[in-house]
Design a protein around this motif. Structure first.
Motif, PDB file in Angstrom:
ATOM      1  N   ILE A 126       0.847  -1.189   0.000  1.00  0.00           N
ATOM      2  CA  ILE A 126       0.000   0.000   0.000  1.00  0.00           C
ATOM      3  C   ILE A 126       0.888   1.247   0.000  1.00  0.00           C
ATOM      4  O   ILE A 126       1.947   1.261   0.641  1.00  0.00           O
ATOM      5  CB  ILE A 126      -0.906   0.011   1.251  1.00  0.00           C
ATOM      6  CG1 ILE A 126      -1.908  -1.145   1.197  1.00  0.00           C
ATOM      7  CG2 ILE A 126      -1.632   1.344   1.399  1.00  0.00           C
ATOM      8  CD1 ILE A 126      -3.028  -0.958   0.217  1.00  0.00           C
ATOM      9  N   VAL A 127       0.470   2.292  -0.704  1.00  0.00           N
ATOM     10  CA  VAL A 127       1.189   3.569  -0.687  1.00  0.00           C
ATOM     11  C   VAL A 127       0.290   4.640  -0.075  1.00  0.00           C
ATOM     12  O   VAL A 127      -0.833   4.863  -0.534  1.00  0.00           O
ATOM     13  CB  VAL A 127       1.625   4.003  -2.099  1.00  0.00           C
ATOM     14  CG1 VAL A 127       2.261   5.397  -2.061  1.00  0.00           C
ATOM     15  CG2 VAL A 127       2.606   2.993  -2.693  1.00  0.00           C
ATOM     16  N   ILE A 128       0.790   5.275   0.977  1.00  0.00           N
ATOM     17  CA  ILE A 128       0.100   6.385   1.640  1.00  0.00           C
ATOM     18  C   ILE A 128       0.995   7.613   1.516  1.00  0.00           C
ATOM     19  O   ILE A 128       2.122   7.617   2.018  1.00  0.00           O
ATOM     20  CB  ILE A 128      -0.188   6.074   3.114  1.00  0.00           C
ATOM     21  CG1 ILE A 128      -1.110   4.855   3.228  1.00  0.00           C
ATOM     22  CG2 ILE A 128      -0.812   7.277   3.820  1.00  0.00           C
ATOM     23  CD1 ILE A 128      -1.310   4.356   4.658  1.00  0.00           C
ATOM     24  N   GLU A 129       0.506   8.648   0.854  1.00  0.00           N
ATOM     25  CA  GLU A 129       1.288   9.869   0.668  1.00  0.00           C
ATOM     26  C   GLU A 129       1.093  10.809   1.847  1.00  0.00           C
ATOM     27  O   GLU A 129      -0.043  11.096   2.232  1.00  0.00           O
ATOM     28  CB  GLU A 129       0.862  10.588  -0.614  1.00  0.00           C
ATOM     29  CG  GLU A 129       1.046   9.785  -1.892  1.00  0.00           C
ATOM     30  CD  GLU A 129       0.443  10.515  -3.083  1.00  0.00           C
ATOM     31  OE1 GLU A 129       0.888  11.650  -3.379  1.00  0.00           O
ATOM     32  OE2 GLU A 129      -0.479   9.950  -3.713  1.00  0.00           O
ATOM     33  N   ASP A 130       2.192  11.299   2.391  1.00  0.00           N
ATOM     34  CA  ASP A 130       2.154  12.356   3.403  1.00  0.00           C
ATOM     35  C   ASP A 130       2.250  13.694   2.667  1.00  0.00           C
ATOM     36  O   ASP A 130       3.312  14.065   2.164  1.00  0.00           O
ATOM     37  CB  ASP A 130       3.314  12.186   4.386  1.00  0.00           C
ATOM     38  CG  ASP A 130       3.280  13.190   5.535  1.00  0.00           C
ATOM     39  OD1 ASP A 130       2.677  14.273   5.351  1.00  0.00           O
ATOM     40  OD2 ASP A 130       3.870  12.909   6.592  1.00  0.00           O
ATOM     41  N   VAL A 131       1.114  14.404   2.607  1.00  0.00           N
ATOM     42  CA  VAL A 131       1.023  15.627   1.807  1.00  0.00           C
ATOM     43  C   VAL A 131       0.901  16.855   2.721  1.00  0.00           C
ATOM     44  O   VAL A 131       0.398  17.897   2.322  1.00  0.00           O
ATOM     45  CB  VAL A 131      -0.175  15.557   0.826  1.00  0.00           C
ATOM     46  CG1 VAL A 131       0.024  16.492  -0.356  1.00  0.00           C
ATOM     47  CG2 VAL A 131      -0.380  14.138   0.295  1.00  0.00           C
ATOM     48  N   ALA A 132       1.361  16.740   3.946  1.00  0.00           N
ATOM     49  CA  ALA A 132       1.173  17.809   4.928  1.00  0.00           C
ATOM     50  C   ALA A 132       1.811  19.119   4.498  1.00  0.00           C
ATOM     51  O   ALA A 132       1.374  20.196   4.921  1.00  0.00           O
ATOM     52  CB  ALA A 132       1.722  17.385   6.288  1.00  0.00           C
ATOM     53  N   GLN A 133       2.847  19.050   3.628  1.00  0.00           N
ATOM     54  CA  GLN A 133       3.547  20.260   3.214  1.00  0.00           C
ATOM     55  C   GLN A 133       3.371  20.558   1.724  1.00  0.00           C
ATOM     56  O   GLN A 133       4.110  21.379   1.175  1.00  0.00           O
ATOM     57  CB  GLN A 133       5.043  20.145   3.535  1.00  0.00           C
ATOM     58  CG  GLN A 133       5.342  20.067   5.017  1.00  0.00           C
ATOM     59  CD  GLN A 133       6.833  20.175   5.318  1.00  0.00           C
ATOM     60  OE1 GLN A 133       7.671  20.266   4.419  1.00  0.00           O
ATOM     61  NE2 GLN A 133       7.176  20.174   6.593  1.00  0.00           N
ATOM     62  N   ALA A 134       2.399  19.938   1.062  1.00  0.00           N
ATOM     63  CA  ALA A 134       2.364  20.043  -0.405  1.00  0.00           C
ATOM     64  C   ALA A 134       0.961  20.221  -0.966  1.00  0.00           C
ATOM     65  O   ALA A 134       0.655  19.722  -2.047  1.00  0.00           O
ATOM     66  CB  ALA A 134       3.028  18.809  -1.018  1.00  0.00           C
ATOM     67  N   HIS A 135       0.096  20.957  -0.292  1.00  0.00           N
ATOM     68  CA  HIS A 135      -1.251  21.207  -0.801  1.00  0.00           C
ATOM     69  C   HIS A 135      -1.176  21.885  -2.171  1.00  0.00           C
ATOM     70  O   HIS A 135      -0.627  22.990  -2.290  1.00  0.00           O
ATOM     71  CB  HIS A 135      -2.032  22.127   0.136  1.00  0.00           C
ATOM     72  CG  HIS A 135      -2.035  21.707   1.572  1.00  0.00           C
ATOM     73  ND1 HIS A 135      -0.909  21.751   2.353  1.00  0.00           N
ATOM     74  CD2 HIS A 135      -3.031  21.251   2.365  1.00  0.00           C
ATOM     75  CE1 HIS A 135      -1.210  21.336   3.570  1.00  0.00           C
ATOM     76  NE2 HIS A 135      -2.499  21.023   3.609  1.00  0.00           N
ATOM     77  N   GLY A 136      -1.730  21.264  -3.180  1.00  0.00           N
ATOM     78  CA  GLY A 136      -1.760  21.859  -4.508  1.00  0.00           C
ATOM     79  C   GLY A 136      -0.545  21.572  -5.360  1.00  0.00           C
ATOM     80  O   GLY A 136      -0.522  21.935  -6.545  1.00  0.00           O
TER      81      GLY A 136
END
Length: 309
Positions: free
Chosen positions: A165-175
């Motif tokens: 499974i791949v879970i992306e941590d996007v806490a610093q990359a909105h947009g």
């Protein structure tokens, strides 16, 4: 020093003043409604943010850390399972892995982009899964640190190869975008923080998980609200992790400005690039496949402490 203008690291009040009327009206609307948890504002923001990212589902939760925690549980991670991530992420990424009673396994970063080194990821998976027969590795968790995406195409290829499974941590990359695709939409789930200082920040804690998988979405909705299928009917063990109506209403207004704010960040980064071009520092590099949104403009120098002072 007394003659220098001291510039704050961030100025959330200044940003608020630029959209004060919108924010004040949103807050008043929630107060007038008398509904504060899991209501129409949250539902609307979930839909609007998912549509912005071009994802099928958005599930609002209490924080970015909880987004990662619940995503790991929804993915079936069990105590003792292993989650592969990077060592330069913020502690909350590791906290979420710990909350799920899993074990973080680190692969180092590309020294140019500061993102997960795909070559080292491939080597780790080959050694651990093929050669050692390690079946406890369940998830790859790339972190889109500072505002640009990890190299997701080969990461997804490795995930398919090893059934992970791949879970992306996007806490610093909105947009942010990777080859024209929004951050958070390439893995099985994308996890966002709306901490006030983020590119899209609330005026309190908040988070979101996006996914195209109907089953994962339904499980996440149970997990965030005590495992309730309906009020007082608890289907699974769950948690209290809900995006409240006030934050959802504020985020709905701010989402409309996100692309403009990110564009301004890119303009500021370009100015910094030009001003620092001949200085003895290493400036950020935008990978060819990326649209960087510069949550942070991070430079490197062998004399860090002296420069900071």
């Amino acid at each position: 020093l007394s003659k220098l203008t001291m510039i704050a690291f961030g100025n959330l009040h200044q940003q608020y003043l630029t959209i004060k009327d919108e924010i004040d009206a949103a807050i008043q609307e929630v107060l007038d409604s008398g509904w504060f948890i899991l209501g129409k504002q949250c539902e609307a923001f979930e839909q609007e943010f998912a549509e912005y990212c071009v994802a099928r589902h958005g599930i609002g939760v209490g924080s970015g850390t909880e987004a990662l925690h619940l995503a790991l549980l929804a993915a079936g991670v069990e105590p003792g399972d292993e989650v592969v991530t990077v060592p330069n992420t913020a502690v909350p990424t590791i906290s979420a892995i710990s909350f799920a009673q899993a074990i973080p396994r680190f692969v180092d970063i590309d020294p140019t982009t500061y993102l997960m080194d795909v070559g080292q990821l491939a080597a780790l998976l080959k050694t651990e899964i093929e050669e050692k027969g390690n079946r406890r590795i369940k998830v790859i968790l790339p972190v889109h640190v500072y505002g640009q995406c990890a190299d997701m195409e080969p990461i997804m290829g490795l995930a398919r190869q090893y059934n992970l499974i791949v879970i992306e941590d996007v806490a610093q990359a909105h947009g942010a975008e990777y080859e024209g695709q929004k951050a958070g939409t390439m893995g099985d789930m994308g996890c966002f923080s709306f901490y006030p200082s983020k590119n899209l920040g609330a005026y309190g804690d908040g988070g979101m998980i996006i996914t195209d998988d109907n089953t994962l979405a339904e499980r996440l909705k149970l997990l965030r609200n005590y495992g309730q299928e309906k009020r007082y009917y608890h289907k699974i063990k769950g948690f209290n992790s809900r995006l409240d109506e006030m934050q959802a209403a504020i985020l709905r207004k701010k989402l409309r400005h996100l692309d403009d704010w990110n564009h301004q960040r890119r303009q500021h980064a370009a100015l910094y690039h030009s001003l620092l071009e001949h200085e003895p520092v290493i400036t950020p590099v935008e990978a060819a496949h990326n649209t960087h949104v510069y949550h942070l403009y991070v430079i490197r120098t062998p004399e860090r402490d002296e420069l900071q002072q």
